[in-house]
Design a protein around this motif. Sequence first.
Motif, mmCIF file in Angstrom:
data_model
loop_
_atom_site.group_PDB
_atom_site.id
_atom_site.type_symbol
_atom_site.label_atom_id
_atom_site.label_comp_id
_atom_site.label_asym_id
_atom_site.label_seq_id
_atom_site.Cartn_x
_atom_site.Cartn_y
_atom_site.Cartn_z
ATOM 1 N N CYS A 292 0.847 -1.107 -0.139
ATOM 2 C CA CYS A 292 -0.088 0.123 0.092
ATOM 3 C C CYS A 292 0.918 1.244 0.097
ATOM 4 O O CYS A 292 0.674 2.351 -0.847
ATOM 5 N N LEU B 224 -8.294 9.148 -5.426
ATOM 6 C CA LEU B 224 -9.132 8.236 -4.540
ATOM 7 C C LEU B 224 -8.582 6.950 -4.238
ATOM 8 O O LEU B 224 -8.589 6.335 -2.895
ATOM 9 N N LEU B 225 -8.066 6.262 -5.243
ATOM 10 C CA LEU B 225 -7.254 4.936 -4.775
ATOM 11 C C LEU B 225 -6.198 4.978 -4.155
ATOM 12 O O LEU B 225 -6.024 4.263 -2.972
ATOM 13 N N GLY C 191 -5.890 7.217 -1.611
ATOM 14 C CA GLY C 191 -6.447 7.461 -0.295
ATOM 15 C C GLY C 191 -6.928 6.277 0.445
ATOM 16 O O GLY C 191 -6.649 6.259 1.379
ATOM 17 N N VAL C 192 -7.657 5.300 -0.420
ATOM 18 C CA VAL C 192 -8.025 4.140 0.191
ATOM 19 C C VAL C 192 -6.645 3.343 0.714
ATOM 20 O O VAL C 192 -6.655 2.729 1.798
ATOM 21 N N ALA C 193 -5.778 3.222 -0.428
ATOM 22 C CA ALA C 193 -4.632 2.409 0.182
ATOM 23 C C ALA C 193 -3.767 3.103 1.043
ATOM 24 O O ALA C 193 -3.114 2.133 1.912
ATOM 25 N N LEU D 258 -5.218 4.379 3.682
ATOM 26 C CA LEU D 258 -5.844 4.221 4.958
ATOM 27 C C LEU D 258 -5.492 2.248 5.157
ATOM 28 O O LEU D 258 -5.426 2.147 6.494
ATOM 29 N N VAL D 259 -5.690 1.750 4.349
ATOM 30 C CA VAL D 259 -5.337 0.374 4.472
ATOM 31 C C VAL D 259 -3.892 -0.001 5.018
ATOM 32 O O VAL D 259 -3.713 -0.727 5.611
ATOM 33 N N TYR E 166 -3.555 0.949 8.615
ATOM 34 C CA TYR E 166 -4.394 -0.155 9.433
ATOM 35 C C TYR E 166 -3.556 -1.279 9.421
ATOM 36 O O TYR E 166 -3.139 -1.784 10.616
ATOM 37 N N TYR F 142 -9.061 11.227 10.742
ATOM 38 C CA TYR F 142 -9.272 11.206 9.162
ATOM 39 C C TYR F 142 -10.793 11.472 8.866
ATOM 40 O O TYR F 142 -11.163 12.259 8.086
#
Length: 217
Positions: free
Chosen positions: A88, A120-121, A123-125, A127-128, A131, A163
């Motif tokens: 990520c 957008l991708l 941003g998701v990556a 976060l993942v 985590y 966030y």
Amino acid sequence: MNDRETTGGGSRLDREDAAALAGRLKVLFWLVVPGTIAGFLSDEALSAHWPDLASLGEILGILCSVVYGLLLLSLARVNGGYRAAGVCTLFVAVAGIIIQSLGGGDPRNVERGIALILTLLAGVAALVGEYTECTSHAEALEPVDLELSEKWRRLWKWYIGTYLGSVGSIVVVMIFGPLGLLVMLASIIGMMVVAILKLVYLWRTARTFREYEEMEA
């Protein structure tokens, strides 16, 4: 996933894995410093006056992210979660390079759509990646320091809370104005606190594994 890919569930951590964690996590700690400087240099307000500094900041930020991601990947043999965190982190870095390269194109053409999707991708990556990094640190620490392990798990909850607060504050600003600005300010302060805590936990985690390695020698 084999037994060496996870230290969760209370299984004993061997000396070799403790040494790998101690060494790499210490480097991760020091990478955060130039990464923070890079973020400051590439800030839009600064780049308007000193574009060369902004370019330097972008390059430095990408280099720090790539090294950070590779170090996380190298710990995958200790805990499988580090692999996802590394992938990520590297994806966010590569996406950033592509987005920057598309920045100079005509905003009316397809490049703008590609840049938006990548943003957008990424941003998701991000976060993942955050985590899986926090949970991997927590799982690796379980057989060594359960209290510090739980702090990593709580840190993720605070991270996602700040966030979501920062995203929600944008909506509140549009509806309630001044109240939204207060929410945004609180979210920014919260994110700064989380970033500082992550630095502290990285240092303490590296030291904990170093002490464990020495004890097992």
